[in-house]
Design an enzyme around this catalytic site. Sequence first.
Site, mmCIF file in Angstrom:
data_model
loop_
_atom_site.group_PDB
_atom_site.id
_atom_site.type_symbol
_atom_site.label_atom_id
_atom_site.label_comp_id
_atom_site.label_asym_id
_atom_site.label_seq_id
_atom_site.Cartn_x
_atom_site.Cartn_y
_atom_site.Cartn_z
ATOM 1 N N CYS A 14 0.804 -1.222 0.000
ATOM 2 C CA CYS A 14 0.000 0.000 0.000
ATOM 3 C C CYS A 14 0.839 1.276 0.000
ATOM 4 C CB CYS A 14 -0.947 -0.006 1.196
ATOM 5 S SG CYS A 14 -1.981 -1.481 1.253
ATOM 6 N N HIS A 74 -2.858 7.825 5.826
ATOM 7 C CA HIS A 74 -3.110 6.491 5.280
ATOM 8 C C HIS A 74 -4.500 6.037 5.714
ATOM 9 C CE1 HIS A 74 -1.979 2.842 3.323
ATOM 10 N NE2 HIS A 74 -2.055 2.111 4.410
ATOM 11 N N GLU A 100 -1.029 5.108 13.567
ATOM 12 C CA GLU A 100 -0.715 6.276 12.741
ATOM 13 C C GLU A 100 -0.915 7.555 13.554
ATOM 14 O OE1 GLU A 100 -1.556 7.950 8.217
ATOM 15 O OE2 GLU A 100 -2.830 6.370 9.033
ATOM 16 N N LYS A 108 -10.041 7.651 2.346
ATOM 17 C CA LYS A 108 -10.485 6.270 2.139
ATOM 18 C C LYS A 108 -11.928 6.064 2.601
ATOM 19 C CE LYS A 108 -5.913 4.056 2.214
ATOM 20 N NZ LYS A 108 -5.052 5.249 2.359
ATOM 21 N N HIS A 162 -9.907 1.710 -0.136
ATOM 22 C CA HIS A 162 -8.452 1.560 -0.116
ATOM 23 C C HIS A 162 -7.991 1.017 -1.456
ATOM 24 C CE1 HIS A 162 -4.451 0.975 1.005
ATOM 25 N NE2 HIS A 162 -4.579 0.254 2.097
ATOM 26 N N PHE A 213 2.148 -3.536 3.849
ATOM 27 C CA PHE A 213 2.567 -4.831 4.369
ATOM 28 C C PHE A 213 4.060 -5.020 4.095
ATOM 29 C CE2 PHE A 213 -1.765 -7.227 3.988
ATOM 30 C CZ PHE A 213 -2.251 -6.482 5.037
#
Length: 395
Positions: free
Chosen positions: A141, A282, A293, A314, A319, A380
């Site tokens: 991502c 994010h 975050e 998002k 996403h 990831f």
Amino acid sequence: MFNNLLDGKCGIDRITRFDEALSPIKIASEVKDFDVTKFWEPKDAKRYDRYAHFAMAAAKTAMVDGKLNKDDVNSKRFGVIIGSGVGGLESVEESCRILFNKGPKRITPFLLPSIIGNTAGGLVAIELGAKGPNFGVVSACATGTHAIGEALRFLQMGDCDVMLAGGTEAAITPLGFAGFASMRAMCSDGNENPKTCSRPFDAERSGFVMGEGAGVLLLETEEHALKRGAKIYCELAGYAANCDAFHITAPHPEGEGMSDCLQMAVDSAGIKLTDVQYVNAHGTSTPLNDKFETMAYKRVFGDHAHKLKISSTKGALGHLLGAAGSVEAAICCKVIETGSMPPTLNYKTPDPECDLDYIPNVKFVSDKPVEVAISDNLGFGGHNAALVFKRYQKA
């Protein structure tokens, strides 16, 4: 798209890309009414995956918006870096069905070029005659953000005049959904209310909603842009990337990696932390990401974290995985241009561990120019990446 974000419109709805009976998760943010033949010859487009279709459309749209003709660029100083977190997943699934039902001789020779993550950028370069640096970034991502940041470095080093950079993704498939659903990462309680199921930073957030699409930015050196009289949205001033080196899917539990990444990005831009006014987070709507975050913002910005305007788009877009960072980077450019900041949709129940200003539900219009905006992403593997955008001022 930006105006829809400001107006609080949500693109999440019931799945139409495949039979929803194949998945317990039945919602997604799809690109609907998309006709690749508006951007690409049909005979060429049909050979490649949907993720490459999005990349071609985004790249050509960026060129049109920038009023840049491919023939007006030195081809050897024109680069393309377009990545994808997953690549041609739809082509993988379709080819598996052909293999199992009809045998290996029926597999198209275009299969492997269709599925590998660098193909989109290669195809864009072929279409536009870009002979400069070209490769595909793959960092889950964080892909789109890394692609733009690495493109910036080619410009800064003097290797290129022009770069097309970003990410693309088309993973709304039965296999894509099955994989993420088995990880319990996706929102599983929103099938009946698609528009309200992505809830970044809200206490009742329960997982991300998958989206698809592409974001490609046209980047130029200042000299090249000024020489041709280009419209300059803003300056891409800073970039940083690092790794949590902690866990393959979970972010660092104290936000250490992202906070360090943000500090490095700010340092590379030559600004102070207190100069930052807006952050496109994010903000995946997952319990761990949003909490950690928020911790990262507090860790790096200190007291200034509570003065920041922060939003996760998002809630409206879902996403987009490998395309998320590049789309969100484009949003930062528009924030600086317009002074308007899109809201975080569906924020209703405050979370004491997520207690910053997330621009809940209604856009914020600044009464003074937005000078600095940041976009950050995590992926990831522990990947972190951040971009710093500044209002352009001619030296």
